[in-house]
Structure formats: structure tokens, C-alpha cells
Write a protein that holds these residues in place. Structure first.
Motif, PDB file in Angstrom:
ATOM      1  N   SER A 184      29.282  35.613  43.648  1.00 23.52           N
ATOM      2  CA  SER A 184      30.655  36.116  43.693  1.00 23.52           C
ATOM      3  C   SER A 184      30.760  37.456  42.960  1.00 23.52           C
ATOM      4  O   SER A 184      31.661  38.245  43.236  1.00 23.52           O
ATOM      5  CB  SER A 184      31.629  35.089  43.114  1.00 23.52           C
ATOM      6  OG  SER A 184      31.253  34.717  41.825  1.00 23.52           O
ATOM      7  N   ALA A 185      29.817  37.741  42.039  1.00 21.92           N
ATOM      8  CA  ALA A 185      29.805  39.052  41.399  1.00 21.92           C
ATOM      9  C   ALA A 185      29.460  40.125  42.418  1.00 21.92           C
ATOM     10  O   ALA A 185      29.987  41.240  42.387  1.00 21.92           O
ATOM     11  CB  ALA A 185      28.793  39.080  40.252  1.00 21.92           C
ATOM     12  N   VAL A 186      28.566  39.796  43.353  1.00 22.93           N
ATOM     13  CA  VAL A 186      28.180  40.745  44.395  1.00 22.93           C
ATOM     14  C   VAL A 186      29.351  40.952  45.352  1.00 22.93           C
ATOM     15  O   VAL A 186      29.725  42.067  45.690  1.00 22.93           O
ATOM     16  CB  VAL A 186      26.949  40.215  45.156  1.00 22.93           C
ATOM     17  CG1 VAL A 186      26.581  41.130  46.302  1.00 22.93           C
ATOM     18  CG2 VAL A 186      25.770  40.069  44.194  1.00 22.93           C
ATOM     19  N   GLU A 187      29.930  39.832  45.753  1.00 22.33           N
ATOM     20  CA  GLU A 187      31.065  39.876  46.672  1.00 22.33           C
ATOM     21  C   GLU A 187      32.218  40.673  46.062  1.00 22.33           C
ATOM     22  O   GLU A 187      32.850  41.481  46.730  1.00 22.33           O
ATOM     23  CB  GLU A 187      31.522  38.440  46.950  1.00 22.33           C
ATOM     24  CG  GLU A 187      32.498  38.305  48.082  1.00 22.33           C
ATOM     25  CD  GLU A 187      31.817  38.301  49.440  1.00 22.33           C
ATOM     26  OE1 GLU A 187      30.770  37.661  49.555  1.00 22.33           O
ATOM     27  OE2 GLU A 187      32.354  38.933  50.358  1.00 22.33           O
ATOM     28  N   GLN A 189      32.152  43.077  44.201  1.00 21.47           N
ATOM     29  CA  GLN A 189      31.902  44.518  44.214  1.00 21.47           C
ATOM     30  C   GLN A 189      31.862  45.059  45.631  1.00 21.47           C
ATOM     31  O   GLN A 189      31.434  46.185  45.865  1.00 21.47           O
ATOM     32  CB  GLN A 189      30.583  44.837  43.497  1.00 21.47           C
ATOM     33  CG  GLN A 189      30.609  44.460  42.028  1.00 21.47           C
ATOM     34  CD  GLN A 189      31.807  45.041  41.298  1.00 21.47           C
ATOM     35  OE1 GLN A 189      32.053  46.228  41.356  1.00 21.47           O
ATOM     36  NE2 GLN A 189      32.578  44.198  40.626  1.00 21.47           N
TER      37      GLN A 189
END
Lengths: 314, 508
Positions: A184-187, A189
Motif C-alpha cells: 500500500s506504500a507503493v500504491e 505513491q
């Protein structure tokens, strides 16, 4: 003691690097997949298919390097199947991985029989020859041990440096590591977890296939059934042993190869006459398990490994 | 106010999960340089609304406009690119990366070489100074405190030149001091021309920090007011839809002792404090409050009462008789009803349905099991009864419990414990993180259970809660228990002295 004579011979260390090469390539492939959050148990079968595809390409008339590319591409295709099922569809990575291993292995055997229906023993190709690095290969002991290897061995060691650099020094590596830790950190961003994971599995599977191709194009000169012989599973363990760090995984591969090279030589000593040879065959695996237990206790497992990512979920 | 530039506009947003409408025709506008508070109880639809804005969910209907341009639905990158930064309630940070790496994630072309760390570090340090957000750029996020992680989230948004900041319940995880620091940061941000949406259910914070308030209730906009023209009381009414009065119970009438600890000790494990010669009597018709700074043995005492651990020395008596073989099953058989501290980790199983969660404690016995077979019809009926009686907002008894808000989840756990007719109730932090409506409800249920003759052990870090609800108060410090103090016999300051570890016989 014979063991010291063995450890002090250049030919022993040359063999160690040779045995380690396919393990290193496939371990780097698995490491990329797992860093992105996907356990790729297709590794064993993908190595088999890579061994077949590279060898077959050369037998059919391609050059050695194009053959390596064919193996990579074939591995990447199996990676695409694996990634499609595990990433967007979120299926069990264990089941899909084992399925890919069965599929890729049997596909390789089937294609072999289709291509060569009549032969009793597989045809040979001219494999990669040792490439003596100028100057370095003249160093006593180190030269014949380290710098008179085939190009694919050099490629294996280079792959470790490349994987490490990409993982830790580029935006892509950052996104890949984050995808395996907290998607979810990737999402959040604005990046696509799906694309990153699928790409990682495809490239990783390609590397596994090149690792398999080393066996038919560099270590030997022809394709046999069962020739991968569990190396893929060893690589899964090596990734854990290396705590998901490329350098440590390389160390693990070399260590395992050293045990393996050692047991072959120990079988020929007087001791080997008294002990059944199966005991020696067992040694690298037993020692690997011990090393695994000791080394991987404090390893930081990618937190999202084997966790499918669904966007709308809370 | 009305003439100021509108930077963000939502209109007609509707989103359904199953039969539940999490958002129903929600619309409002955010102006440049203001703090807009989005107020609502848990489950009112605040978080869903923000997830729609950010493209994590796709709305069933409605439009989102940022700086006058409509955002495409379901595209997580779009809001970011338009200059909206979000600080989620659950942080979206990768623990294996450093602060700087987390901030850099996704800011550079994926296939570029190098990360440009040096330049990025300089900018992060500049932003840290400008906004008062101190955090070390090279620390691994895994090693940071919750407050520090939040600062990283804010820095991440600022680094991407966000002009609109959205904070989802930012103070839920902060100490009071950290909250004050956060408010100072927000003031600086607004002064620099940023606009902020502050999502909360805490009225005093909303009054302190916002310029305007939009209140959500049951997924709809229940009201929109300027903060200067309202007060806490009126906001609470808008939020809950009725007048709110916190319970002020009459003293309970103490009956017989239902559970007693005599000189009980348990070992300390790791950083978990054990009990040191604790004596405690839980009496029928009484709420016994346990005050103390967290980590002083509350966990061990709660585990002991709920049967997870047995005394290492000393005696545990239930209804006057010493018990042997104390374990969770024995505790349930003895009539202990349990409301665990962490409703996610130990109170429920996220991927089980409400029905399954409702029978987690009683599944092995009649009426839910007969001759070794589950009777799912009865289990479902039981879940439906709890849902109706405790007013749990959910798509239905077959929904997975992870879909519920914290307050609704807690109500199910409360219902599960109370409907089993417990004699002894362990309520460990029963209202932590709950909004005012759910909080009041849970407290009233505990008082009702007390009045019906149950012995309640209430563990809380909120001294006000302890003092209002408890008939008898014990203070726990370093595993030691104070003597019982009757209701109203000790001031907050006097209890604080005990909490600090003074006054105990073996003060060492």
C-alpha cells in the motif's frame, strides 16, 4: 589429512565456482521475486525448461549467447504465467509455483521428445569454453581457481552486483523492495504494485532459466532428464540463508558448492571406501540446513511475502 | 470566506459495500488556506470518502474536483499528481526502507539510474525545519515511533509539493505532546498557503484546530458550520444525531466476592511486567477500576482473569473456592466474560464472519454445537440478535468482521461477552479508539451488567473514565497493586502519586 590437500588445490576452487554458478543465477532470480513479495516455487521447473531451451536453441543452429537469450525469454514466459495467476488474480503462490514447476518440467520433456523422437542418447553441442582473463589468470593459484571460468560463471557473479545495485541504488529497486514490504506504500505513491510484481517475477524467472541453461551450455554439453536435480529448491533455501541480501546469498551459494565439491572429492579418499557414498551426497544438504538454522534466525523477511495485494480491500 | 478560492470540491459521492451505503451523496468544498475538519463517528464514512478521493476505491457515483479539474475515478496517481497528499490512519510506509527512501519512493522515473539521495536529503532537511517535523532521514522506518512515522508521512506529502493535505485521524496514535506538535505543524502549513482536511471524531481537537467543520453521519453530510459559530455540544449533537450525555452512574451495591486473588505473583517476561503479590477481590454489583500507566502489569492481570495464564504463586479463588487447572476454558466455565484489549489481535478473527466471531467462545457447546456438529442456524440467529440488540452497523451476519469499523467490532465483542450472561466481566480498555456514541453505549452496557449483579474489572489508561465508572479503584504500578480506594476518595493527583509507584509497602 586429505581434506587440507583438497582445500588447497586450485582445481577444487575452480570446481566450486562452476558448481555455484547455476545456483547463483537462480538464487538471484528467486531473490528478486521474493523481494517484490512473490514466492516463486516454479524455480525448479523453470530451471529445467531453461536448461532445455538454451541447449535446444544452440542445437538448432543459434549461437551460444542467443541461446542464453532464448533460455531467459522462455523463463520469463513461465514467469508471466506465474505472475498473472498470483498477482492480479491473487491465487496461492504455493499452489501456482508447484504447478509451474510441474508444467515447465513436463513441457521440457515433451518438447525434447517431439524434437528428438528417435535418439537414445541426447546430442551434444559445443558448450561455452573457459575464458582466461588476461593478466588475472596468470596469478598463481588464484588465476586457475577464479579467472579461468566460462563466461556464464562471470555472468553469474556480475548478476549479483547488478541485482544489488538495482535493489539498493535505483528508484526501481526502491519500489520493488517496498512492494514486498508494504504494497500500500507503493500504491499510495501512485505506482502500480501489479506491474512491479509482475515485472520482478518475469525477470527473476528469466534468471532462473539462465541458471538452468548453465548446466546444458557450460557445465555439460547436453540435456538429460533430472539434470537440475533439486537445485531450484536449494536456491529457495539460499535466499532465506542470505536473508534476502544478494551478497549473503552469493556467499551461501559458494558455501554450498564448496560442500558439494568437497564431498565428491572425499568419496575418492580412503575414508570414502569405508563409508557408503550416499552419506557424502547427504553432507552438503545437512550442512546447508545447519547453516540455514544458524544464519537465518534474525533475517528480516519481506513483510508482504506471499501476501496477495488487492486494491479495494481494507 | 466564501470568496476564497475553492481548491477541492466533492459532489454527490456515493459508495456501497454490499447493502451498506458507506457514502451517500456526500459533497463539500475546501478553500485555500483553511483547515476543514471532517467530523463523524467511526463508520460514518470518513475514511471511505478519502479512499475514493485518492482512487483507492472507485465511487459508485459522484465527482471529485481538484483545483477546478475533475479527477479520473479509481486512479491512485491522479490525486497525488494534482497536489493532494494524504496521511493515512494506517501508515503507508515500508519498514525495511529508510525515511529518505520512503520519501523518495515513486518520486523519480522508475528506470532512472541513481536516487539523487544527496539533493533529496537536503530538501527533506529543509522541509523538516520549515514545518517543525524533526526526524532522521537515514533511520529505518521500522525503528521509528508512531509519532515519528506520522512525521515521515507528512514529509512525504510535502516533498511531493502537496498543496492540499488530508490527515485521517492523525491524533489517534499520538501522545498529547505529539498532538500539540502536530497542530503547530498544521498552523505553519496553513500560513504557507496549504489547505488541510482534518478527519477526526475528537471534538476538542476539531474545535482547537479547524476553521470549518463538515459533519458526516451514517454516510451523509449532517451539517456544515464555521467553527467560530459552534461549540462542542452542538457538534456532538450533529455527529450522533441526538443529545449526548456521558453516563454518570449511581454507586453500585456490592454483593458477595465472585473472584479473589490472594498474594498472586506471575513472572515477568521480556518487557512484560508480571504481578507481585497481588491481592484483589472482585465483588458482585461493583465495578473495580484498575488505574495505571500502561505496561505496569495490567496485561498480566487481564491474562490471569481471562485464564490465559495461571498464578505462579498465591491463590485464585472463584466463588470462594480455590481453582486448579486455570485456563481459558476454565475461565469461561467460571462465567468470565472477556473484552480483550486489542479487538483486532485477540478479540476477533478478521476474516471470519460476524456469525463465526459471535460464537468464538461458545462454539463448542450447546446450543451452537450438538454432538460435535455446528448448528449454524442457531449461531446465525445469535449473531443477528446481537447485531439488532447492540445496533451494529454491518452488511449482515455473513459479512467478514474486517469490514466493520472499530466501534461496531467492539459492540460485537461486547455483545458476545454480555449475552453469555457472565458473572465476572473483564473489560480491558473497552472504549479505546471509540467515538462518543459507541463509547457511551459500551459504558452504559457495563453499568447495566454491574447493576444486574456482575463483577466488573475495568482496566483503562483514562483516569477520568476510571473515576467516573468505578466503585472501587486500585492502582497498579510495577506489578504491585494498591489497596482499594472507594469512589471519590482520591483525587486525580493522589492517584497519580500511586501510579508513579509511591505509597506501596515495598516501595523499591
Amino acid at each position: 589429512m586429505e581434506i587440507f590437500d583438497i582445500l588447497l588445490s586450485a582445481s577444487f576452487w575452480a570446481a566450486v565456482l562452476r558448481i555455484a554458478s547455476p545456483l547463483i543465477l537462480a538464487t538471484m532470480g528467486e531473490l528478486i521475486c521474493e523481494r517484490a513479495g512473490v514466492l516463486n516455487l516454479g524455480i525448479e521447473g523453470i530451471m529445467v525448461f531453461g536448461a532445455f531451451a538454451g541447449w535446444m536453441a544452440v542445437y538448432a543452429g543459434l549461437g551460444l549467447w542467443p541461446g542464453v537469450l532464448v533460455a531467459f525469454a522462455a523463463g520469463a514466459m513461465f514467469g508471466l504465467v506465474h505472475a498473472t495467476l498470483t498477482v492480479p488474480f491473487g491465487l496461492s503462490q504455493h499452489v501456482v509455483g508447484l504447478g509451474i514447476t510441474l508444467l515447465a518440467t513436463s513441457s521440457a520433456y515433451y518438447a525434447y521428445r517431439l524434437a528428438l523422437p528417435q535418439v537414445t542418447s541426447p546430442p551434444r553441442i559445443t558448450p561455452f569454453q573457459p575464458l582466461e582473463i588476461p593478466v588475472l589468470s596468470d596469478i598463481p593459484f588464484l588465476g586457475p581457481a577464479l579467472f579461468s571460468q566460462t563466461p556464464l560463471t562471470y555472468l553469474a557473479f556480475a548478476s549479483v552486483a547488478v541485482v544489488a545495485l538495482v535493489l539498493f541504488r535505483t528508484p526501481l529497486g526502491l519500489a520493488l523492495r517496498a512492494a514486498g514490504e508494504n504494497p500500500s506504500a507503493v500504491e499510495a505513491q501512485g505506482l502500480s504494485v501489479t506491474a512491479i510484481r509482475m515485472g520482478a517475477v518475469m525477470v527473476g524467472s528469466g534468471l532462473m532459466a539462465v541458471g538452468g541453461a548453465f548446466l546444458t551450455m557450460s557445465a555439460f554439453d547436453s540435456f538429460f532428464f533430472e539434470m537440475v536435480n533439486g537445485r531450484g529448491w536449494i536456491c529457495i533455501a539460499l535466499v532465506v540463508f542470505g536473508a534476502w541480501m544478494p551478497g549473503k546469498a552469493l556467499l551461501g551459494a559458494v558455501l554450498f558448492a564448496a560442500f558439494d565439491a568437497l564431498q565428491i572429492r572425499m568419496q575418492q579418499t580412503p575414508l570414502g571406501a569405508e563409508i557408503p557414498y550416499q552419506v557424502f551426497l547427504m553432507v552438503p544438504y545437512v550442512l546447508s540446513i545447519l547453516a540455514l538454522v544458524l544464519m537465518s534466525r534474525r533475517a528480516e523477511v519481506p513483510a508482504a511475502l506471499m501476501v496477495p495485494y488487492n486494491r479495494g480491500e481494507r | 470566506m466564501g470568496t476564497r478560492e475553492v481548491v477541492l470540491r466533492l459532489e454527490g459521492i456515493t459508495k456501497r459495500f454490499g447493502k451498506l451505503a458507506a457514502n451517500d451523496d456526500v459533497g463539500f468544498a475546501l478553500h485555500r488556506g483553511e483547515v476543514l475538519a471532517l467530523l463523524g463517528e467511526n463508520g460514518a464514512g470518513k475514511t471511505t470518502l478519502m479512499n475514493i478521493l485518492f482512487g483507492h476505491y472507485t465511487a459508485d457515483a459522484g465527482i471529485v474536483e481538484v483545483f477546478g479539474k475533475a479527477l479520473p475515478p479509481g486512479a491512485p496517481g491522479a490525486a497525488l499528481a494534482a497536489g493532494v497528499g494524504m496521511v493515512h490512519q494506517h501508515f503507508t510506509l515500508a519498514g525495511n526502507l529508510t525515511v529518505l527512501e520512503n520519501i523518495l519512493l515513486g518520486t523519480r522515473p522508475l528506470f532512472g539510474l541513481g536516487l539523487g539521495r544527496a539533493a533529496a536529503r537536503a530538501r527533506v532537511e529543509q522541509l523538516s525545519r520549515d514545518f517543525g517535523l524533526s526526524v532522521h532521514p537515514d533511520a529505518k522506518v521500522r525503528s521509528l515511533s508512531v509519532g515519528e512515522r506520522q512525521r515521515v508521512e507528512i514529509l512525504k506529502a510535502l516533498y511531493r509539493e502537496a498543496r492540499i493535505l488530508i490527515l485521517d485521524e492523525p491524533t489517534a496514535v499520538l501522545t498529547p505532546q505529539e498532538s500539540d506538535a502536530l497542530f503547530a505543524t498544521l498552523k505553519k502549513a496553513v500560513a504557507l498557503g496549504l489547505s488541510i482536511i482534518f478527519i477526526s471524531h475528537k471534538l476538542h481537537e476539531v474545535m482547537a484546530v479547524s476553521d470549518r467543520v463538515v459533519v458526516l453521519r451514517h454516510g451523509k453530510v449532517a451539517g456544515e458550520v464555521a467553527t467560530a459559530d459552534t461549540d462542542r455540544h452542538r457538534l456532538a449533537e450533529l455527529m450522533v444525531g441526538a443529545e449526548v450525555a456521558l453516563p454518570h452512574p449511581a454507586p453500585g451495591r456490592a454483593g458477595e466476592t465472585l473472584m479473589e486473588l490472594r498474594d498472586v505473583s506471575t513472572p515477568s517476561e521480556g518487557n512484560r511486567t508480571g504481578l507481585r503479590r497481588v491481592s484483589l477481590a472482585l465483588r458482585a454489583g461493583q465495578i473495580t477500576g484498575l488505574a495505571g500507566v500502561s505496561g505496569n502489569g495490567q496485561g498480566a492481570l487481564a491474562d490471569l482473569v481471562s485464564g490465559l495464564i495461571a498464578p505462579a504463586s498465591g491463590a485464585l479463588l472463584v466463588a470462594g473456592a480455590a481453582v486448579g487447572g486455570w485456563n481459558p476454558r476454565a475461565a469461561l466455565d467460571a462465567g468470565v466474560g472477556r473484552i480483550p484489549e486489542d479487538r483486532h489481535a485477540t478479540g476477533s478473527i478478521a476474516d471470519f464472519t460476524l456469525t463465526e466471531n459471535a460464537v468464538l467462545e461458545g462454539y463448542a457447546r450447546a446450543p451452537f454445537a450438538r454432538a460435535g456438529w455446528m448448528d449454524w442456524r442457531r449461531a446465525r440467529g445469535h449473531a443477528e440478535a446481537i447485531i439488532a440488540k447492540y445496533d451494529i452497523r454491518c452488511p449482515g451476519p455473513e459479512a467478514r468482521i474486517r469490514l466493520l469499523s472499530g466501534g461496531n467490532m467492539q459492540k460485537l465483542i461486547l455483545g458476545r461477552a454480555l449475552e453469555a450472561g457472565p458473572k465476572i466481566i473483564l473489560a480491558n480498555q473497552p472504549v479505546r479508539g471509540l467515538d462518543i456514541g459507541a463509547l457511551t453505549y459500551v459504558q452504559e452496557c457495563l453499568i447495566a451488567a454491574r447493576d444486574a449483579g456482575a463483577a466488573v474489572l475495568l482496566i483503562s489508561e483514562d483516569l477520568d473514565e476510571i473515576r467516573v465508572l468505578s466503585d472501587v479503584i486500585h492502582v497498579i504500578s510495577a506489578g504491585r497493586l494498591s489497596p482499594p480506594f472507594a469512589r471519590g476518595s482520591k483525587t486525580v493527583a493522589e492517584l497519580g502519586v500511586w501510579m508513579a509507584g509511591q505509597g506501596f509497602a515495598d516501595a523499591a
